[in-house]
Design an enzyme around this catalytic site. Structure first.
Site, PDB file in Angstrom:
ATOM      1  N   LEU A   1       0.844  -1.187  -0.045  1.00  0.00           N
ATOM      2  CA  LEU A   1       0.067  -0.108   0.017  1.00  0.00           C
ATOM      3  C   LEU A   1       0.893   1.370  -0.234  1.00  0.00           C
ATOM      4  O   LEU A   1       0.412   2.431  -0.494  1.00  0.00           O
ATOM      5  CB  LEU A   1      -0.824  -0.078   1.310  1.00  0.00           C
ATOM      6  CG  LEU A   1      -1.719   0.984   1.758  1.00  0.00           C
ATOM      7  CD1 LEU A   1      -2.973   1.534   0.786  1.00  0.00           C
ATOM      8  CD2 LEU A   1      -2.060   1.290   3.091  1.00  0.00           C
ATOM      9  N   TYR A   2       1.931   1.170   0.517  1.00  0.00           N
ATOM     10  CA  TYR A   2       2.669   2.561   0.878  1.00  0.00           C
ATOM     11  C   TYR A   2       3.191   3.295  -0.343  1.00  0.00           C
ATOM     12  O   TYR A   2       3.815   2.705  -1.381  1.00  0.00           O
ATOM     13  CB  TYR A   2       4.038   2.158   1.705  1.00  0.00           C
ATOM     14  CG  TYR A   2       3.749   1.751   2.964  1.00  0.00           C
ATOM     15  CD1 TYR A   2       2.677   1.649   3.610  1.00  0.00           C
ATOM     16  CD2 TYR A   2       4.696   1.280   3.743  1.00  0.00           C
ATOM     17  CE1 TYR A   2       2.579   1.269   4.977  1.00  0.00           C
ATOM     18  CE2 TYR A   2       4.682   0.689   5.028  1.00  0.00           C
ATOM     19  CZ  TYR A   2       3.336   0.626   5.549  1.00  0.00           C
ATOM     20  OH  TYR A   2       3.427   0.314   6.968  1.00  0.00           O
ATOM     21  N   THR A   3       2.856   4.543  -0.282  1.00  0.00           N
ATOM     22  CA  THR A   3       2.982   5.295  -1.558  1.00  0.00           C
ATOM     23  C   THR A   3       2.656   4.852  -2.948  1.00  0.00           C
ATOM     24  O   THR A   3       3.469   4.944  -3.926  1.00  0.00           O
ATOM     25  CB  THR A   3       4.409   5.978  -1.480  1.00  0.00           C
ATOM     26  OG1 THR A   3       5.097   5.008  -1.473  1.00  0.00           O
ATOM     27  CG2 THR A   3       4.473   6.818  -0.331  1.00  0.00           C
TER      28      THR A   3
ATOM     29  N   GLY B   1       3.217   1.775  -4.179  1.00  0.00           N
ATOM     30  CA  GLY B   1       4.076   1.008  -4.584  1.00  0.00           C
ATOM     31  C   GLY B   1       5.331   1.403  -4.572  1.00  0.00           C
ATOM     32  O   GLY B   1       6.536   1.016  -4.734  1.00  0.00           O
TER      33      GLY B   1
END
Length: 369
Positions: free
Chosen positions: A58-60, A62
Protein backbone atom coordinates in the site's frame (compact mmCIF):
# COMPACT_ATOMS: atom_id res chain seq x y z
CA UNK A 1 26.09 3.44 17.67
CA UNK A 2 26.76 -0.29 17.78
CA UNK A 3 23.79 -2.23 16.42
CA UNK A 4 22.93 -5.54 18.07
CA UNK A 5 20.77 -8.29 16.61
CA UNK A 6 18.24 -10.62 18.21
CA UNK A 7 16.06 -13.41 16.89
CA UNK A 8 12.52 -12.45 15.88
CA UNK A 9 10.05 -14.35 18.03
CA UNK A 10 10.76 -18.07 18.01
CA UNK A 11 12.33 -17.90 14.56
CA UNK A 12 16.03 -17.99 13.78
CA UNK A 13 15.82 -14.70 11.88
CA UNK A 14 18.26 -12.16 13.34
CA UNK A 15 17.05 -8.57 13.16
CA UNK A 16 18.34 -5.25 14.44
CA UNK A 17 16.52 -3.67 17.38
CA UNK A 18 15.75 -0.62 15.28
CA UNK A 19 14.05 -1.25 11.95
CA UNK A 20 13.74 1.18 9.07
CA UNK A 21 10.21 2.04 8.03
CA UNK A 22 9.61 3.01 4.41
CA UNK A 23 6.11 4.49 4.55
CA UNK A 24 7.86 7.85 4.05
CA UNK A 25 9.54 6.70 0.81
CA UNK A 26 7.75 8.78 -1.79
CA UNK A 27 5.61 11.92 -1.80
CA UNK A 28 2.45 10.53 -3.38
CA UNK A 29 0.47 11.08 -0.17
CA UNK A 30 1.40 14.76 0.08
CA UNK A 31 4.23 14.21 2.56
CA UNK A 32 7.29 12.00 2.78
CA UNK A 33 10.78 11.94 1.29
CA UNK A 34 11.90 12.27 -2.30
CA UNK A 35 14.10 9.59 -3.84
CA UNK A 36 17.44 11.24 -3.04
CA UNK A 37 16.49 11.81 0.59
CA UNK A 38 15.14 8.27 0.94
CA UNK A 39 18.35 6.87 -0.51
CA UNK A 40 20.46 8.97 1.87
CA UNK A 41 18.47 7.72 4.86
CA UNK A 42 18.72 4.14 3.63
CA UNK A 43 22.51 4.45 3.37
CA UNK A 44 22.79 5.98 6.84
CA UNK A 45 20.72 3.18 8.36
CA UNK A 46 22.79 0.47 6.67
CA UNK A 47 26.06 2.12 7.69
CA UNK A 48 24.80 2.21 11.29
CA UNK A 49 24.41 -1.57 11.13
CA UNK A 50 20.66 -1.81 10.56
CA UNK A 51 19.41 -4.82 8.60
CA UNK A 52 15.60 -4.80 9.03
CA UNK A 53 13.37 -2.97 6.53
CA UNK A 54 9.59 -2.64 6.84
CA UNK A 55 7.35 -1.77 3.90
CA UNK A 56 3.93 -2.65 2.42
CA UNK A 57 2.27 -2.91 -0.98
CA UNK A 58 0.00 0.00 0.00
CA UNK A 59 2.76 2.47 0.87
CA UNK A 60 2.88 5.41 -1.54
CA UNK A 61 1.16 3.39 -4.25
CA UNK A 62 4.02 0.90 -4.52
CA UNK A 63 6.83 3.44 -4.63
CA UNK A 64 8.12 2.42 -1.20
CA UNK A 65 8.58 -1.21 -2.22
CA UNK A 66 10.11 -0.26 -5.56
CA UNK A 67 12.67 2.13 -4.09
CA UNK A 68 13.57 -0.24 -1.28
CA UNK A 69 14.19 -3.05 -3.74
CA UNK A 70 16.35 -0.80 -5.90
CA UNK A 71 18.38 0.50 -2.94
CA UNK A 72 19.03 -3.02 -1.68
CA UNK A 73 20.06 -4.23 -5.14
CA UNK A 74 22.34 -1.28 -5.86
CA UNK A 75 24.40 -2.06 -2.76
CA UNK A 76 24.25 -5.83 -3.21
CA UNK A 77 22.60 -6.30 0.19
CA UNK A 78 19.91 -8.89 -0.53
CA UNK A 79 21.53 -11.63 1.55
CA UNK A 80 22.12 -9.18 4.41
CA UNK A 81 18.84 -7.28 4.30
CA UNK A 82 15.77 -8.59 6.10
CA UNK A 83 12.76 -7.34 4.16
CA UNK A 84 9.27 -7.29 5.65
CA UNK A 85 6.26 -6.32 3.59
CA UNK A 86 2.50 -6.58 3.97
CA UNK A 87 -0.70 -7.40 2.10
CA UNK A 88 -4.45 -6.71 2.64
CA UNK A 89 -5.14 -3.20 1.36
CA UNK A 90 -7.07 -2.75 -1.89
CA UNK A 91 -5.58 -0.60 -4.64
CA UNK A 92 -8.19 -1.51 -7.26
CA UNK A 93 -11.53 0.16 -6.43
CA UNK A 94 -14.54 -1.88 -7.48
CA UNK A 95 -12.77 -5.22 -7.16
CA UNK A 96 -13.37 -6.74 -3.71
CA UNK A 97 -10.92 -9.56 -4.38
CA UNK A 98 -8.04 -7.13 -4.95
CA UNK A 99 -7.88 -6.62 -1.19
CA UNK A 100 -8.54 -8.52 1.99
CA UNK A 101 -6.94 -11.66 3.34
CA UNK A 102 -8.41 -14.33 1.10
CA UNK A 103 -6.20 -16.77 -0.79
CA UNK A 104 -6.94 -15.09 -4.13
CA UNK A 105 -5.67 -11.69 -2.97
CA UNK A 106 -2.66 -13.05 -1.05
CA UNK A 107 -1.43 -14.93 -4.12
CA UNK A 108 -1.92 -11.81 -6.25
CA UNK A 109 -0.32 -9.49 -3.72
CA UNK A 110 2.79 -11.54 -3.04
CA UNK A 111 3.70 -11.76 -6.73
CA UNK A 112 3.15 -8.01 -7.15
CA UNK A 113 5.35 -7.24 -4.13
CA UNK A 114 8.09 -9.59 -5.33
CA UNK A 115 8.09 -7.81 -8.68
CA UNK A 116 8.28 -4.32 -7.16
CA UNK A 117 10.98 -5.36 -4.69
CA UNK A 118 12.99 -7.05 -7.45
CA UNK A 119 13.56 -10.18 -5.39
CA UNK A 120 12.48 -13.81 -5.49
CA UNK A 121 11.65 -14.08 -1.79
CA UNK A 122 10.36 -12.02 1.13
CA UNK A 123 11.89 -12.56 4.56
CA UNK A 124 8.77 -11.67 6.56
CA UNK A 125 5.29 -11.43 5.04
CA UNK A 126 2.57 -9.89 7.20
CA UNK A 127 -1.17 -9.59 7.05
CA UNK A 128 -1.64 -5.81 7.23
CA UNK A 129 -5.01 -5.70 8.98
CA UNK A 130 -7.79 -8.09 9.98
CA UNK A 131 -10.54 -8.00 7.35
CA UNK A 132 -13.24 -9.46 9.68
CA UNK A 133 -14.20 -11.97 6.98
CA UNK A 134 -11.51 -14.47 6.02
CA UNK A 135 -11.11 -17.54 8.24
CA UNK A 136 -7.73 -17.78 9.93
CA UNK A 137 -7.42 -21.31 8.52
CA UNK A 138 -7.40 -19.96 4.96
CA UNK A 139 -4.84 -17.28 5.75
CA UNK A 140 -2.46 -19.65 7.53
CA UNK A 141 -2.72 -22.38 4.88
CA UNK A 142 -2.04 -19.89 2.10
CA UNK A 143 0.96 -18.37 3.86
CA UNK A 144 2.33 -21.82 4.66
CA UNK A 145 2.03 -22.71 0.98
CA UNK A 146 4.07 -19.62 0.14
CA UNK A 147 6.75 -20.66 2.62
CA UNK A 148 6.90 -24.12 1.05
CA UNK A 149 7.08 -22.54 -2.40
CA UNK A 150 10.05 -20.43 -1.28
CA UNK A 151 8.35 -17.10 -1.90
CA UNK A 152 8.36 -16.10 1.76
CA UNK A 153 10.52 -17.20 4.70
CA UNK A 154 8.50 -16.20 7.78
CA UNK A 155 5.07 -14.74 8.48
CA UNK A 156 3.41 -12.28 10.81
CA UNK A 157 0.24 -10.40 11.68
CA UNK A 158 -0.35 -6.67 11.92
CA UNK A 159 -3.28 -4.89 13.56
CA UNK A 160 -5.41 -7.88 14.52
CA UNK A 161 -7.48 -8.72 17.61
CA UNK A 162 -5.58 -10.69 20.25
CA UNK A 163 -8.03 -13.59 20.03
CA UNK A 164 -7.37 -13.84 16.29
CA UNK A 165 -3.61 -13.91 16.82
CA UNK A 166 -4.04 -16.65 19.42
CA UNK A 167 -6.26 -18.70 17.13
CA UNK A 168 -3.87 -18.29 14.21
CA UNK A 169 -0.89 -19.47 16.25
CA UNK A 170 -2.86 -22.45 17.57
CA UNK A 171 -3.88 -23.42 14.03
CA UNK A 172 -0.26 -23.22 12.88
CA UNK A 173 0.94 -25.37 15.77
CA UNK A 174 -1.77 -28.01 15.45
CA UNK A 175 -1.59 -28.33 11.67
CA UNK A 176 2.17 -28.04 11.31
CA UNK A 177 2.06 -24.74 9.41
CA UNK A 178 4.75 -22.08 9.59
CA UNK A 179 4.08 -20.29 12.91
CA UNK A 180 3.52 -16.60 13.52
CA UNK A 181 6.96 -15.07 14.18
CA UNK A 182 5.94 -11.42 14.51
CA UNK A 183 3.14 -9.09 15.51
CA UNK A 184 3.27 -5.55 14.14
CA UNK A 185 1.36 -3.20 16.44
CA UNK A 186 1.14 0.42 17.54
CA UNK A 187 2.88 1.09 20.85
CA UNK A 188 4.20 4.20 22.56
CA UNK A 189 3.98 6.23 25.75
CA UNK A 190 0.73 7.53 24.30
CA UNK A 191 -0.70 4.12 23.33
CA UNK A 192 -0.08 1.21 25.71
CA UNK A 193 -3.11 -1.00 25.09
CA UNK A 194 -1.05 -3.93 23.73
CA UNK A 195 0.42 -4.59 27.17
CA UNK A 196 -2.74 -6.36 28.36
CA UNK A 197 -3.08 -9.06 25.67
CA UNK A 198 -0.45 -8.93 22.96
CA UNK A 199 2.71 -8.71 25.04
CA UNK A 200 1.82 -11.78 27.14
CA UNK A 201 0.76 -13.65 24.00
CA UNK A 202 3.92 -12.74 22.11
CA UNK A 203 6.34 -13.63 24.89
CA UNK A 204 4.62 -16.95 25.67
CA UNK A 205 3.86 -18.10 22.16
CA UNK A 206 6.84 -16.96 20.15
CA UNK A 207 5.75 -13.79 18.33
CA UNK A 208 8.12 -10.84 18.58
CA UNK A 209 6.43 -7.44 18.54
CA UNK A 210 7.43 -4.94 15.85
CA UNK A 211 6.37 -1.49 17.04
CA UNK A 212 4.92 1.05 14.66
CA UNK A 213 4.33 4.72 15.56
CA UNK A 214 6.64 4.66 18.62
CA UNK A 215 6.52 8.47 18.64
CA UNK A 216 2.71 8.58 18.35
CA UNK A 217 2.84 10.05 14.84
CA UNK A 218 5.39 12.62 16.02
CA UNK A 219 3.47 13.79 19.09
CA UNK A 220 6.30 12.61 21.39
CA UNK A 221 9.00 14.37 19.39
CA UNK A 222 8.30 17.65 21.17
CA UNK A 223 7.28 19.73 18.18
CA UNK A 224 3.58 19.80 19.06
CA UNK A 225 1.95 21.78 21.84
CA UNK A 226 -1.70 21.98 23.03
CA UNK A 227 -2.03 25.52 21.71
CA UNK A 228 0.21 26.64 18.89
CA UNK A 229 0.04 28.75 15.77
CA UNK A 230 1.12 27.43 12.41
CA UNK A 231 1.72 23.92 11.17
CA UNK A 232 4.39 22.05 13.16
CA UNK A 233 4.16 18.84 11.18
CA UNK A 234 2.08 16.13 9.51
CA UNK A 235 -0.04 15.42 12.58
CA UNK A 236 -1.44 18.98 12.45
CA UNK A 237 -3.28 18.04 9.30
CA UNK A 238 -5.16 15.37 11.22
CA UNK A 239 -6.32 17.45 14.21
CA UNK A 240 -9.97 16.97 13.22
CA UNK A 241 -9.69 13.55 11.60
CA UNK A 242 -11.88 10.55 12.34
CA UNK A 243 -8.95 8.22 11.58
CA UNK A 244 -8.34 6.38 14.87
CA UNK A 245 -4.59 6.22 14.29
CA UNK A 246 -4.19 10.00 14.31
CA UNK A 247 -6.39 11.04 17.24
CA UNK A 248 -3.46 11.94 19.46
CA UNK A 249 -4.36 15.41 20.76
CA UNK A 250 -5.93 14.47 24.11
CA UNK A 251 -5.51 15.80 27.63
CA UNK A 252 -3.92 12.51 28.72
CA UNK A 253 -1.36 12.67 25.94
CA UNK A 254 -0.48 16.31 26.62
CA UNK A 255 0.27 15.29 30.22
CA UNK A 256 2.54 12.53 28.90
CA UNK A 257 4.32 14.99 26.60
CA UNK A 258 4.94 17.41 29.48
CA UNK A 259 6.49 14.73 31.71
CA UNK A 260 8.51 13.29 28.83
CA UNK A 261 9.97 16.73 28.22
CA UNK A 262 11.08 16.96 31.86
CA UNK A 263 12.63 13.48 31.87
CA UNK A 264 14.44 14.15 28.59
CA UNK A 265 15.88 17.39 30.00
CA UNK A 266 17.17 15.54 33.08
CA UNK A 267 18.81 12.94 30.86
CA UNK A 268 20.24 15.54 28.48
CA UNK A 269 18.56 13.74 25.58
CA UNK A 270 15.96 14.64 23.00
CA UNK A 271 12.33 13.74 23.68
CA UNK A 272 12.19 11.45 20.66
CA UNK A 273 15.26 9.51 21.79
CA UNK A 274 13.83 8.96 25.27
CA UNK A 275 10.44 7.90 23.90
CA UNK A 276 12.08 5.42 21.51
CA UNK A 277 14.37 4.08 24.23
CA UNK A 278 11.42 3.49 26.55
CA UNK A 279 9.52 1.54 23.86
CA UNK A 280 12.50 -0.54 22.71
CA UNK A 281 13.31 -1.69 26.24
CA UNK A 282 9.79 -2.71 27.24
CA UNK A 283 8.86 -6.41 27.66
CA UNK A 284 8.00 -8.33 24.51
CA UNK A 285 9.40 -5.78 22.05
CA UNK A 286 11.55 -7.28 19.31
CA UNK A 287 12.18 -4.21 17.18
CA UNK A 288 11.03 -0.61 16.78
CA UNK A 289 10.22 0.78 13.34
CA UNK A 290 11.72 4.20 12.66
CA UNK A 291 9.94 6.53 10.30
CA UNK A 292 11.68 9.67 9.10
CA UNK A 293 11.42 12.20 6.29
CA UNK A 294 14.83 13.80 6.88
CA UNK A 295 18.31 12.42 7.44
CA UNK A 296 18.72 14.43 10.65
CA UNK A 297 15.58 12.78 12.09
CA UNK A 298 16.87 9.32 11.31
CA UNK A 299 20.32 10.02 12.72
CA UNK A 300 18.78 11.31 15.93
CA UNK A 301 16.56 8.24 16.21
CA UNK A 302 19.45 5.85 15.60
CA UNK A 303 21.09 7.15 18.78
CA UNK A 304 18.06 6.21 20.88
CA UNK A 305 19.70 3.09 22.32
CA UNK A 306 23.03 4.71 23.21
CA UNK A 307 21.90 5.31 26.80
CA UNK A 308 19.78 3.80 29.56
CA UNK A 309 16.82 5.33 31.35
CA UNK A 310 17.41 5.15 35.14
CA UNK A 311 14.70 3.22 37.05
CA UNK A 312 13.41 6.32 38.84
CA UNK A 313 12.89 8.21 35.58
CA UNK A 314 11.37 5.17 33.89
CA UNK A 315 8.93 4.88 36.76
CA UNK A 316 7.83 8.48 36.17
CA UNK A 317 7.18 7.75 32.50
CA UNK A 318 5.34 4.55 33.36
CA UNK A 319 3.12 6.33 35.85
CA UNK A 320 2.17 9.32 33.71
CA UNK A 321 1.43 7.21 30.62
CA UNK A 322 -0.44 4.43 32.38
CA UNK A 323 -4.20 3.98 32.18
CA UNK A 324 -6.54 1.84 34.33
CA UNK A 325 -6.56 -1.82 33.36
CA UNK A 326 -9.81 -2.72 31.57
CA UNK A 327 -11.94 -5.64 32.70
CA UNK A 328 -11.05 -8.50 33.08
CA UNK A 329 -7.40 -7.40 33.44
CA UNK A 330 -8.30 -5.47 36.56
CA UNK A 331 -8.73 -8.88 38.19
CA UNK A 332 -5.24 -10.06 37.29
CA UNK A 333 -3.31 -7.67 39.54
CA UNK A 334 -1.95 -8.56 42.98
CA UNK A 335 -5.11 -7.39 44.75
CA UNK A 336 -7.00 -10.47 43.49
CA UNK A 337 -4.15 -12.81 42.59
CA UNK A 338 -2.72 -12.82 46.11
CA UNK A 339 -5.99 -14.35 47.26
CA UNK A 340 -5.66 -16.99 44.54
CA UNK A 341 -2.17 -17.86 45.83
CA UNK A 342 -3.31 -18.10 49.41
CA UNK A 343 -1.36 -15.09 50.56
CA UNK A 344 2.08 -16.61 49.97
CA UNK A 345 4.76 -15.56 47.47
CA UNK A 346 4.14 -17.60 44.32
CA UNK A 347 5.81 -17.15 40.95
CA UNK A 348 6.53 -18.70 37.61
CA UNK A 349 10.26 -19.37 37.99
CA UNK A 350 12.87 -18.05 40.43
CA UNK A 351 15.11 -15.16 39.38
CA UNK A 352 17.96 -16.38 37.19
CA UNK A 353 16.17 -19.62 36.22
CA UNK A 354 16.66 -18.92 32.51
CA UNK A 355 19.69 -16.84 31.57
CA UNK A 356 19.60 -14.79 28.37
CA UNK A 357 21.57 -16.09 25.40
CA UNK A 358 23.87 -13.40 24.02
CA UNK A 359 26.65 -14.18 21.57
CA UNK A 360 29.55 -11.78 21.98
CA UNK A 361 33.33 -11.75 22.47
CA UNK A 362 36.38 -12.44 20.29
CA UNK A 363 36.24 -15.11 17.61
CA UNK A 364 38.69 -18.00 18.04
CA UNK A 365 41.46 -18.26 15.46
CA UNK A 366 41.20 -21.11 12.96
CA UNK A 367 44.54 -20.46 11.31
CA UNK A 368 47.97 -21.37 12.69
CA UNK A 369 49.48 -18.18 11.27
Amino acid sequence: MTMSYYTLGNSGLRVSRLAMGTMTFGTEWGWGADRDTARTMFDAYVEAGGNFFDTADLYTGGTAETWLGEFVAERGLRDKAVIATKFTMNSNPGNPNAGGNGRKNIMRAVDASLKRLGTDYIDLYLMHIWDKLTPAEEVLRTLDDLVRAGKIRHLGLSDVPAWYAGRAQAIAELRGYEPISALQLEYSLAERAIEHEFVPFGTRHGAGIMVWSPLASGLLSGKYRPVQAGNAGRLDGFRNTTHPGFQKFTEHNWTVVAELEKVAAELGRGMAQVALNWVATQPGIATVILGATRLSQLQDNLAALDFSIPPALRQRLDKVSGTPAPFPHSYFGPEIQVRVAGGVVTGDKPSGYALPVVVEGEAVAISSN
